[in-house]
Write a protein that holds these residues in place. Structure first.
Motif, short mmCIF file in Angstrom:
data_model
loop_
_atom_site.label_atom_id
_atom_site.label_comp_id
_atom_site.label_asym_id
_atom_site.label_seq_id
_atom_site.Cartn_x
_atom_site.Cartn_y
_atom_site.Cartn_z
N GLN A 38 -23.78 -78.47 -33.71
CA GLN A 38 -22.93 -79.45 -34.37
C GLN A 38 -21.65 -78.82 -34.90
O GLN A 38 -20.57 -79.37 -34.76
CB GLN A 38 -23.69 -80.11 -35.53
CG GLN A 38 -22.82 -81.06 -36.33
CD GLN A 38 -23.60 -81.80 -37.40
OE1 GLN A 38 -24.80 -82.01 -37.28
NE2 GLN A 38 -22.92 -82.20 -38.45
N ARG A 59 -15.55 -85.17 -38.08
CA ARG A 59 -16.58 -85.76 -37.23
C ARG A 59 -17.85 -84.93 -37.25
O ARG A 59 -18.95 -85.46 -37.18
CB ARG A 59 -16.03 -85.82 -35.80
CG ARG A 59 -16.68 -86.86 -34.94
CD ARG A 59 -16.10 -86.85 -33.56
NE ARG A 59 -15.08 -87.85 -33.34
CZ ARG A 59 -14.34 -87.93 -32.23
NH1 ARG A 59 -14.50 -87.04 -31.27
NH2 ARG A 59 -13.45 -88.87 -32.09
N ASN A 61 -18.97 -83.28 -39.70
CA ASN A 61 -19.50 -83.23 -41.08
C ASN A 61 -19.23 -81.92 -41.83
O ASN A 61 -20.12 -81.38 -42.48
CB ASN A 61 -21.03 -83.47 -41.06
CG ASN A 61 -21.35 -84.94 -41.13
OD1 ASN A 61 -20.44 -85.77 -41.19
ND2 ASN A 61 -22.63 -85.26 -41.15
C1 LIG Z 1 -22.87 -86.65 -41.09
O1 LIG Z 1 -23.46 -86.95 -42.34
C2 LIG Z 1 -23.78 -88.32 -42.49
C3 LIG Z 1 -24.25 -88.56 -43.91
O2 LIG Z 1 -24.80 -87.38 -44.46
C4 LIG Z 1 -24.84 -88.69 -41.47
O3 LIG Z 1 -25.16 -90.06 -41.59
C5 LIG Z 1 -24.30 -88.42 -40.06
O4 LIG Z 1 -25.31 -88.67 -39.11
C6 LIG Z 1 -23.84 -86.99 -39.96
N1 LIG Z 1 -23.17 -86.80 -38.69
C7 LIG Z 1 -23.50 -85.82 -37.87
C8 LIG Z 1 -22.70 -85.71 -36.61
O5 LIG Z 1 -24.40 -85.03 -38.14
#
Ligand SMILES: *[C@@H]1O[C@H](CO)[C@@H](O)[C@H](O)[C@H]1NC(C)=O
Ligand SMILES: *[C@@H]1O[C@H](CO)[C@@H](O)[C@H](O)[C@H]1NC(C)=O
Ligand SMILES: *[C@@H]1O[C@H](CO)[C@@H](O)[C@H](O)[C@H]1NC(C)=O
Ligand SMILES: *[C@@H]1O[C@H](CO)[C@@H](O)[C@H](O)[C@H]1NC(C)=O
Ligand SMILES: *[C@@H]1O[C@H](CO)[C@@H](O)[C@H](O)[C@H]1NC(C)=O
Length: 147
Positions: A38, A59, A61
């Motif tokens: 990721q 994107r 996170n």
């Molecule tokens: C990023 O974090 C959000 C909330 O914590 C989560 O819903 C989302 O799936 C995450 N995105 C990724 C790409 O991990």
């Protein structure tokens, strides 16, 4: 009775498989691998600019609760090709010996002085350079970006 015996046998079989290491309940390592993919792997492009860093850091996170100050995206398919993990072991920054090096296309994203979460802004440096990553598990997969 027969059912209970079947269950007992299945349980025994599971314990044997676990003992042999054929079934790996290694959520920790798998989580590290997923996190590595990721944060550090994007085979879709060969290099990115500032807009790329700004978008991808969000994107993937890394912009909340705080802006990650520095992150490298590797533009190779490290999800389907783990061959870097089979190269010679070298020492990681933390002293462990499970690191490996390779030359790869990357984009280094560095946070600008003035930007603040959630509006993290980055400078980009796309290059082909030597990277060092740590691998773990059996089969070995990338779990940590060292430098
Ligand atoms: C990023 O974090 C959000 C909330 O914590 C989560 O819903 C989302 O799936 C995450 N995105 C990724 C790409 O991990
Ligand atoms: C690559 O691009 C495809 C299509 O745009 C997208 O579905 C996929 O999630 C992207 N892969 C990564 C690793 O970002
Ligand atoms: C960054 O790259 C994208 C796509 O390669 C391009 O459309 C965009 O204009 C570039 N942005 C800057 C600020 O150079
Ligand atoms: C896997 O990656 C290595 C470099 O890390 C490359 O030399 C090799 O050709 C790749 N193998 C495949 C099947 O893409
Ligand atoms: C960009 O990356 C290359 C390769 O690591 C490095 O030699 C160069 O100094 C970097 N440029 C900047 C502006 O950081």
């Amino acid at each position: 009775m027969a059912l209970q015996r079947t269950r007992a046998l299945l349980l025994l079989l599971l314990l044997i498989l676990l003992g042999l290491g054929l079934v790996q309940p290694s959520y920790g390592q798998d989580g590290m691998y997923q996190r590595f993919l990721q944060q550090h792997v994007d085979p879709n492009v060969t290099g990115g600019n500032e807009s790329y860093c700004n978008l991808m850091m969000q994107r993937r996170n890394m912009t909340s609760p705080q802006c990650k100050p520095f992150n490298t995206f590797i533009h190779e398919d490290l999800q389907s090709n783990h061959s870097i993990c089979s190269t010679a072991n070298i020492r990681c920054k933390n002293g462990q010996m499970n690191c490996h090096q390779g030359v790869m296309k990357v984009t280094d994203c560095k946070k600008t002085e003035s930007s603040r979460a959630p509006n993290c802004r980055y400078r980009a440096n796309a290059s082909t350079r030597r990277v060092v990553i740590a691998c773990d598990g059996n089969p070995a997969v990338p779990v940590h970006f060292d430098k």
